[in-house]
Design an enzyme around this catalytic site. Structure first.
Site, mmCIF file in Angstrom:
data_model
loop_
_atom_site.group_PDB
_atom_site.id
_atom_site.type_symbol
_atom_site.label_atom_id
_atom_site.label_comp_id
_atom_site.label_asym_id
_atom_site.label_seq_id
_atom_site.Cartn_x
_atom_site.Cartn_y
_atom_site.Cartn_z
ATOM 1 N N ASP A 1 14.188 63.925 -16.710
ATOM 2 C CA ASP A 1 15.517 64.520 -16.760
ATOM 3 C C ASP A 1 16.407 64.044 -17.841
ATOM 4 O OD1 ASP A 1 16.345 62.081 -16.038
ATOM 5 O OD2 ASP A 1 17.509 62.764 -14.201
ATOM 6 N N HIS A 2 17.612 64.583 -18.154
ATOM 7 C CA HIS A 2 18.216 64.266 -19.074
ATOM 8 C C HIS A 2 18.648 62.803 -19.444
ATOM 9 C CE1 HIS A 2 20.773 64.277 -15.784
ATOM 10 N NE2 HIS A 2 21.782 63.562 -16.273
ATOM 11 N N CYS B 1 13.448 59.282 -15.032
ATOM 12 C CA CYS B 1 14.702 59.675 -15.033
ATOM 13 C C CYS B 1 15.778 58.408 -14.990
ATOM 14 C CB CYS B 1 14.664 60.428 -13.583
ATOM 15 S SG CYS B 1 14.785 59.382 -12.037
ATOM 16 N N GLY B 2 16.753 58.442 -14.570
ATOM 17 C CA GLY B 2 17.642 57.448 -14.732
ATOM 18 C C GLY B 2 17.156 55.944 -14.027
ATOM 19 N N THR B 3 16.610 56.267 -12.840
ATOM 20 C CA THR B 3 16.152 54.996 -12.125
ATOM 21 C C THR B 3 14.687 55.183 -12.090
ATOM 22 O OG1 THR B 3 16.212 56.378 -9.990
ATOM 23 C CG2 THR B 3 18.222 54.769 -10.773
ATOM 24 N N GLY B 4 14.132 56.295 -12.069
ATOM 25 C CA GLY B 4 12.592 56.517 -11.871
ATOM 26 C C GLY B 4 12.406 56.788 -10.311
ATOM 27 N N ILE B 5 13.558 56.672 -9.411
ATOM 28 C CA ILE B 5 13.333 56.922 -8.066
ATOM 29 C C ILE B 5 13.291 58.445 -7.687
ATOM 30 C CG2 ILE B 5 14.468 56.647 -5.943
ATOM 31 C CD1 ILE B 5 15.534 53.740 -7.117
ATOM 32 N N GLY B 6 14.289 59.182 -8.194
ATOM 33 C CA GLY B 6 14.503 60.556 -7.717
ATOM 34 C C GLY B 6 13.215 61.428 -8.229
ATOM 35 N N HIS C 1 -5.277 48.779 -7.032
ATOM 36 C CA HIS C 1 -5.475 49.158 -5.613
ATOM 37 C C HIS C 1 -5.088 50.214 -5.042
ATOM 38 C CE1 HIS C 1 -5.096 44.437 -4.507
ATOM 39 N NE2 HIS C 1 -6.242 44.841 -5.717
ATOM 40 N N ARG D 1 -12.707 48.408 -0.894
ATOM 41 C CA ARG D 1 -11.998 48.578 0.378
ATOM 42 C C ARG D 1 -10.709 49.385 -0.029
ATOM 43 N NH1 ARG D 1 -11.120 43.604 -2.030
ATOM 44 N NH2 ARG D 1 -8.956 42.762 -2.217
ATOM 45 N N HIS D 2 -10.160 49.457 -1.166
ATOM 46 C CA HIS D 2 -8.955 50.174 -2.071
ATOM 47 C C HIS D 2 -9.362 51.450 -1.714
ATOM 48 C CE1 HIS D 2 -7.390 46.164 -2.617
ATOM 49 N NE2 HIS D 2 -8.421 45.981 -3.760
HETATM 50 C C1 RB5 Z 1 21.169 61.415 -13.160
HETATM 51 O O1 RB5 Z 1 22.313 60.923 -13.161
HETATM 52 C C2 RB5 Z 1 20.279 60.368 -12.075
HETATM 53 O O2 RB5 Z 1 20.697 60.414 -10.718
HETATM 54 C C3 RB5 Z 1 18.833 60.562 -12.101
HETATM 55 O O3 RB5 Z 1 18.178 60.541 -13.448
HETATM 56 C C4 RB5 Z 1 17.822 59.679 -11.463
HETATM 57 O O4 RB5 Z 1 18.382 58.242 -11.507
HETATM 58 C C5 RB5 Z 1 17.879 59.920 -9.753
HETATM 59 O O5 RB5 Z 1 17.093 59.315 -9.156
#
Ligand code: RB5
Length: 151
Positions: A7-8, A64-69, A97, A131-132
């Site tokens: 994303d941005h 992304c910002g955190t990699g999470i979303g 693994h 096993r993995h």
């Molecule tokens: C964008 O502001 C931010 O929410 C996105 O990049 C990401 O971190 C979400 O998980």
């Protein structure tokens, strides 16, 4: 072929990863976003995930910002095992693994140099199998609707 997407917020880090892939002579396809304009990570995560799930690309790297979303979004595509990594050990283990086929990085979490190390390790570590393999098969069985907990 490596699928890339961001994303941005992840765009500056994706650009650094592109430099790294070019220095490693690895081919990539960038599924966007291409500008710093605010956008929604799920769209781009899904585009790259589709490319990996359809075997158009062997692996994918997302930012992304955190990699999470973007990792959560990618993991909704069947066949995708996307991991968020902020350290080299997890990156190595996610290949050895878990046979992760996508890596997500947080541009607001890791610096460029650490991200490069993580990507290099992740791209060059092979799945250990054994096993993995059984455990990864179980994860995919859950995805296919099997109830492992009922067994
Ligand atoms: C964008 O502001 C931010 O929410 C996105 O990049 C990401 O971190 C979400 O998980």
């Amino acid at each position: 072929m490596i699928a890339l997407a961001s994303d941005h917020a992840g765009l500056p880090l994706k650009k650094e990863i592109i430099e790294l892939l070019e220095s490693m002579n690895l081919e990539y396809k960038d599924y966007g976003t291409y500008t710093g304009e605010s956008c929604d990570y799920a769209i781009f995560g899904q585009k790259a995930a589709n490319a990996v799930a359809s075997c158009e690309c062997e692996r994918g790297i997302l930012c992304c910002g955190t990699g999470i979303g973007i990792s959560l979004a990618a993991n909704k595509t069947k066949g995708i095992r996307c991991v968020v990594c902020s350290d080299c050990f997890s990156a190595k283990m996610s290949r050895e693994h878990n046979n992760a086929n996508m890596l997500a990085l947080g541009a607001r979490v890791v610096g460029g140099e650490l991200a490069r190390m993580i990507v290099e390790i992740w791209l060059t570590t092979e799945f250990a199998g054994g096993r993995h393999q059984r455990r990864v098969d179980q994860i995919m069985a859950i995805e296919a609707g099997e109830d492992l907990a009922a067994k």
